[in-house]
Scaffold this motif. Structure first.
Motif, PDB file in Angstrom:
ATOM      1  N   VAL A   1       0.854  -1.184   0.000  1.00  0.00           N
ATOM      2  CA  VAL A   1       0.000   0.000   0.000  1.00  0.00           C
ATOM      3  C   VAL A   1       0.894   1.238   0.000  1.00  0.00           C
TER       4      VAL A   1
ATOM      5  N   ALA B   1      -2.034  -0.797  -3.740  1.00  0.00           N
ATOM      6  CA  ALA B   1      -3.331  -0.192  -3.398  1.00  0.00           C
ATOM      7  C   ALA B   1      -3.111   0.938  -2.404  1.00  0.00           C
ATOM      8  N   ARG B   2      -4.219   1.548  -2.000  1.00  0.00           N
ATOM      9  CA  ARG B   2      -4.203   2.576  -0.965  1.00  0.00           C
ATOM     10  C   ARG B   2      -4.525   1.936   0.390  1.00  0.00           C
TER      11      ARG B   2
ATOM     12  N   ASP C   1      -8.181   0.199   1.422  1.00  0.00           N
ATOM     13  CA  ASP C   1      -8.821  -0.481   0.295  1.00  0.00           C
ATOM     14  C   ASP C   1      -9.197  -1.922   0.621  1.00  0.00           C
ATOM     15  N   GLY C   2      -8.922  -2.339   1.849  1.00  0.00           N
ATOM     16  CA  GLY C   2      -9.244  -3.700   2.247  1.00  0.00           C
ATOM     17  C   GLY C   2      -8.205  -4.715   1.823  1.00  0.00           C
ATOM     18  N   VAL C   3      -7.006  -4.244   1.453  1.00  0.00           N
ATOM     19  CA  VAL C   3      -5.927  -5.131   1.015  1.00  0.00           C
ATOM     20  C   VAL C   3      -5.106  -5.578   2.217  1.00  0.00           C
TER      21      VAL C   3
END
Length: 213
Positions: free
Chosen positions: A66, A124-125, A128-130
């Motif tokens: 992220v 991802a940011r 983002d649920g990552v």
């Protein structure tokens, strides 16, 4: 005597009543004039940053990362385009501004740069649920048009740290810098030079980070 006093009083009331509509009309016209003057002011031109494309980045790992919103001093945490007239001096262009605050804009372009380098599914940011394995933390050291004896130069310098999410340890760190001469300090020219410098820095950063995760 009483009749005369009443007549004068009546005439004064009539005069006031007659003047009130005229005064209201004058005030209304003044307000309208001010409103039109405000609407007619020229807005500051807005410029964007672009994400580099057409390059590749190595790295054979399967980790996910992220990109945290970059940090910056108050003078850079703005949508204004910074100028350094001399050592320790700070000013801003009057004929240009960024389309968002610089940290938010740079975060978006950094993610896009990774995506353009075939890292679409791995970056991802935060939020983002990552379930990320790494965090890329960026500090904006310089992002300004620097006035030198040789003329204006767009200087972009970013400090990057790759942090392991589980361990919280800094796994790698590096400073990236690029300088691009600008033909003038005019808004379109200055922002174009800064955009070119930040693209060079992002390519360096993406290739460096991609080799680590």
């Amino acid at each position: 005597m009483t009749f005369v006093r009443r007549s004068r009083f009546a005439r004064r009331l009539a005069s006031i009543a007659h003047a009130v509509p005229r005064l209201a009309a004058l005030l209304s016209g003044a307000v309208l004039t001010l409103a039109l003057a405000g609407c007619g002011s020229t807005p500051t031109p807005t410029y964007n940053l672009s994400a580099p494309s057409g390059f590749t980045a190595g790295g054979s790992g399967n980790g996910q990362m992220v990109v945290v919103a970059p940090t910056a001093l108050a003078v850079l945490n703005t949508d204004k385009v910074m100028v350094e007239p001399g050592p320790g001096q700070v000013a801003y262009l009057s004929d240009a501004q960024w389309s968002d605050t610089l940290p938010a804009l740079l975060q978006a372009r950094t993610i896009q740069a990774f995506e353009n380098a075939s890292k679409l599914r791995r970056v991802a940011r935060p939020g983002d649920g990552v379930n990320a394995d790494y965090q890329l933390v960026i500090d904006i050291r310089t992002f300004a048009l620097r006035i030198t004896d040789q003329g204006p130069v767009a200087v972009v310098e970013l400090s990057a740290k790759l942090i392991g999410t589980q361990s919280g340890r800094i796994l790698a760190a590096q400073v990236f810098k690029a300088a691009v001469p600008a033909a003038s300090t005019a808004g379109p020219v200055a922002t174009a030079a800064l955009d070119s410098a930040q693209e060079q820095v992002l390519v360096q950063m993406v290739r460096w980070a991609s080799a680590k995760f």
